[in-house]
Design a protein around this motif. Structure first.
Motif, PDB file in Angstrom:
ATOM      1  N   SER A  67       5.468   8.115   2.882  1.00  0.00           N
ATOM      2  CA  SER A  67       4.991   8.680   4.140  1.00  0.00           C
ATOM      3  C   SER A  67       6.158   8.844   5.111  1.00  0.00           C
ATOM      4  N   LYS A  73       0.846  -1.185   0.000  1.00  0.00           N
ATOM      5  CA  LYS A  73       0.000   0.000   0.000  1.00  0.00           C
ATOM      6  C   LYS A  73       0.891   1.247   0.000  1.00  0.00           C
ATOM      7  N   LYS A  95       4.482  -2.321  14.039  1.00  0.00           N
ATOM      8  CA  LYS A  95       3.070  -2.722  14.076  1.00  0.00           C
ATOM      9  C   LYS A  95       2.439  -2.394  15.417  1.00  0.00           C
ATOM     10  N   ASP A 137      -2.826  -0.056  12.625  1.00  0.00           N
ATOM     11  CA  ASP A 137      -3.730   0.025  11.481  1.00  0.00           C
ATOM     12  C   ASP A 137      -2.991   0.096  10.141  1.00  0.00           C
ATOM     13  N   LYS A 138      -1.652   0.115  10.174  1.00  0.00           N
ATOM     14  CA  LYS A 138      -0.881   0.211   8.941  1.00  0.00           C
ATOM     15  C   LYS A 138      -0.403  -1.166   8.483  1.00  0.00           C
ATOM     16  N   GLN A 139      -0.244  -1.291   7.168  1.00  0.00           N
ATOM     17  CA  GLN A 139       0.386  -2.488   6.617  1.00  0.00           C
ATOM     18  C   GLN A 139       1.884  -2.418   6.916  1.00  0.00           C
ATOM     19  N   VAL A 140       2.413  -3.443   7.570  1.00  0.00           N
ATOM     20  CA  VAL A 140       3.838  -3.513   7.887  1.00  0.00           C
ATOM     21  C   VAL A 140       4.434  -4.692   7.127  1.00  0.00           C
ATOM     22  N   ASP A 145       0.888   3.779   1.900  1.00  0.00           N
ATOM     23  CA  ASP A 145       1.352   4.183   3.227  1.00  0.00           C
ATOM     24  C   ASP A 145       1.893   3.007   4.039  1.00  0.00           C
ATOM     25  N   ALA A 146       2.310   1.944   3.349  1.00  0.00           N
ATOM     26  CA  ALA A 146       2.889   0.794   4.056  1.00  0.00           C
ATOM     27  C   ALA A 146       4.176   1.207   4.756  1.00  0.00           C
ATOM     28  N   ILE A 147       4.443   0.553   5.892  1.00  0.00           N
ATOM     29  CA  ILE A 147       5.702   0.725   6.606  1.00  0.00           C
ATOM     30  C   ILE A 147       6.627  -0.400   6.157  1.00  0.00           C
ATOM     31  N   CYS A 185       1.830   1.339  15.136  1.00  0.00           N
ATOM     32  CA  CYS A 185       0.830   1.704  14.117  1.00  0.00           C
ATOM     33  C   CYS A 185       0.026   0.465  13.730  1.00  0.00           C
ATOM     34  N   HIS A 226       8.105   6.011   7.452  1.00  0.00           N
ATOM     35  CA  HIS A 226       7.591   4.699   7.053  1.00  0.00           C
ATOM     36  C   HIS A 226       8.639   3.849   6.345  1.00  0.00           C
TER      37      HIS A 226
END
Length: 550
Positions: free
Chosen positions: A405, A381, A429, A434-437, A383-385, A432, A408
């Motif tokens: 981002s 994504k 994770k 709610d983020k894809q890691v 905004d993935a980390i 954050c 990230h």
């Protein structure tokens, strides 16, 4: 009058300091402190190696721009933290470690696990302290957090002798006034004369350039940086750890022209980053010898002791100074002034991308690591980390996978520590949820902290891990490096055995479907690992950071 132990004071103070998550390994003399932290509502995440606890803190702090806390038992528990603390020091990250230690009253008598932990930590921390008075524990904890984040951030160690932890005191005698004292959020502005000098230099420059780093992240200045880039029309480059403060696909970012831009720039604005080896010390031959250097940094010694003379030194917070610059350039700097400079970089980038053989991978066996990284890039994504660790994986990843981002993009940083990837992913994770890691690992570096898969699985921290499995450390086309070969470890089976989801991939066309299946498991709350067999011959041939290479 109710009595309270030192351990209980620590836990209560951490709760009052709004510490929500804490990484640790259980053990004496910290057990009561750890148990009381749980009672105070702090999420306690027990890891498999103390080094990993410090790494998890580092990722957590980077993403939230706050101090983070880890704990360790006495002796070897604390010494295991040292690599993580050293990495945080070189990366300027506010990790606060509390370590149990032998009783202060018995020190020097060769009691169990006795070693001078304060002195061991002194060389790899910004500040060290030791509990010596129960009344002052709230003050010492608050000071540790303040020290960690103030000015140039860095790690802090607080030594906790066993007799201080289990000693009791009337809770009314404890000085609670420091507990929860707000962290000072200082935003020092730059000397207006120096700011004006930089604006004057911009007016004279033809080929200005911004080189930014983590200082932009710690000061949360990404909005101001993008506004300055847009308003002034200046191309920019970030350090690997500073990626995302302005999206990598911004029209003034020309990633494949980095070396040419560095050499041709006549004004280099070093923004919130050190002039270390990562940017070639901003010195020739990587940068032009006649270029004027401006530097914005919150730490005066960083500027005063720079490897290259700084023509325009500005001591101040990135956010504050960028605000000054945005006001100062109004009516004085027009982005059209540098249109020719930007076109030169844009044309050069286009030529590189369209040249014969560009983006063509030579594959006659196992998958080229770039093929794997491109699959991750296209799958992730926006905004993935991304937590990237390894040698070829890290180097190829710098060029292959963009970041959009702030904060990230996490990697081993200027200390070059291997094994950070998986712990960084866990810490990210937790920070954050709610983020894809996505953790992108080399197989060698994965082995250093592979059991943190167990930590993630036990604590239901769903992350996606992708491994470049090239059979050992680094690319080695001639198979001549000593100790290089590790074999093709089935990390996917290890993940499955621990309760996660795993896949083993040997064909490039199977990578994307495997990532989709794995992410579906992650979305269901599992840890998933995709183990991709890659070509051991693939060797990164870009700009070297040092005079030697593994």
């Amino acid at each position: 009058m109710a009595e309270i132990t030192g351990s209980e004071i620590i836990a209560r103070c951490l709760q009052k300091e709004s510490i929500k998550d804490l990484f640790y390994i259980m053990g004496g003399p910290m057990l009561l402190a750890e148990a009381t932290c749980i009672k105070e509502g702090i999420r306690m995440i027990d890891v498999r190696h103390e080094q990993a606890a410090a790494f998890m803190c580092q990722a957590y702090s980077r993403l939230k721009q706050v101090p983070s806390v880890c704990m360790a038992a006495a002796g070897p528990g604390v010494t295991n933290l040292i690599t993580g603390m050293a990495n945080a020091l070189i990366d300027c990250c506010p990790v606060v470690a509390l370590g149990g230690s032998s009783p202060l009253s018995q020190f020097g008598r060769q009691v169990f696990q006795e070693i001078d932990q304060v002195e061991l930590m002194r060389g790899c921390c910004k500040y060290v302290d030791r509990l010596v008075n129960l009344k002052r524990i709230p003050q010492q904890i608050n000071f540790a957090l303040q020290k960690a984040i103030s000015g140039k951030p860095g790690p802090v160690y607080l030594d906790c002798p066993g007799d201080m932890l289990y000693q009791k005191i009337d809770e009314n005698l404890v000085d609670w006034s420091f507990a929860g004292r707000p962290i000072l959020d200082s935003r020092p502005m730059g000397d207006p004369r120096q700011v004006d000098a930089l604006i004057g230099a911009l007016a004279e420059a033809k080929n200005p350039l911004i080189v930014s780093g983590s200082g932009v992240i710690w000061s949360r200045a990404w909005t101001e940086m993008q506004a300055f880039v847009d308003a002034a029309g200046i191309p920019f480059y970030t350090t690997p750890q500073g990626r995302g403060v302005v999206p990598d696909d911004h029209p003034y970012c020309f990633l494949s022209m980095r070396s040419a831009a560095f050499k041709d720039a006549d004004l280099i604005i070093v923004l919130g980053t050190r002039m270390n080896y990562i940017i070639g010390h901003a010195s020739p031959p990587r940068f032009g010898p006649a270029a004027k250097i401006a530097r914005i940094d919150i730490d005066p010694p960083e500027i005063a002791m720079a490897a290259r003379y700084v023509d325009i030194p500005i001591v101040g917070d990135c956010k504050a100074v960028l605000g000054q610059l945005l006001q100062g350039i109004k009516g004085r700097i027009n982005p059209d002034k540098y249109a020719g400079w930007r076109k030169h970089l844009s044309d050069g980038e286009a030529a590189k991308r369209s040249s014969a053989g560009a983006n063509k991978l030579q594959e006659d066996g196992d998958i080229h690591p770039v093929r794997m990284l491109e699959a991750v890039r296209d799958f992730a994504k926006r905004d993935a980390i991304l937590c990237v660790d390894g040698q070829e994986t890290l180097n190829y990843g710098r060029l292959t996978m963009p970041t959009f981002s702030p904060a990230h993009r996490l990697n081993s940083g200027p200390f070059g520590t291997m094994g950070v990837g998986l712990p960084f992913g866990v810490g990210a994770k937790v920070a954050c949820p709610d983020k894809q890691v996505i953790v992108v690992h080399g197989d060698g570096s994965m082995g250093l902290n592979a059991m943190e898969l167990d930590t993630a699985i036990r604590h239901k921290i769903p992350i996606l891990v992708v491994i470049s499995l090239n059979g050992g450390w680094t690319g080695d086309p001639k198979r001549e490096k000593p100790g290089r070969d590790l074999g093709y470890t089935r990390y996917d089976k290890i993940c499955e055995a621990l309760g996660g989801y795993g896949e083993y991939i040997t064909k490039a066309e199977d990578i994307r479907p495997a990532l989709e299946r794995a992410q579906k498991k992650v979305d269901e709350g599992m840890v998933a690992l995709v183990n991709v067999r890659t070509d051991y011959r693939a060797r990164f041939a870009g700009v070297a950071f040092s005079d030697y290479s593994t």
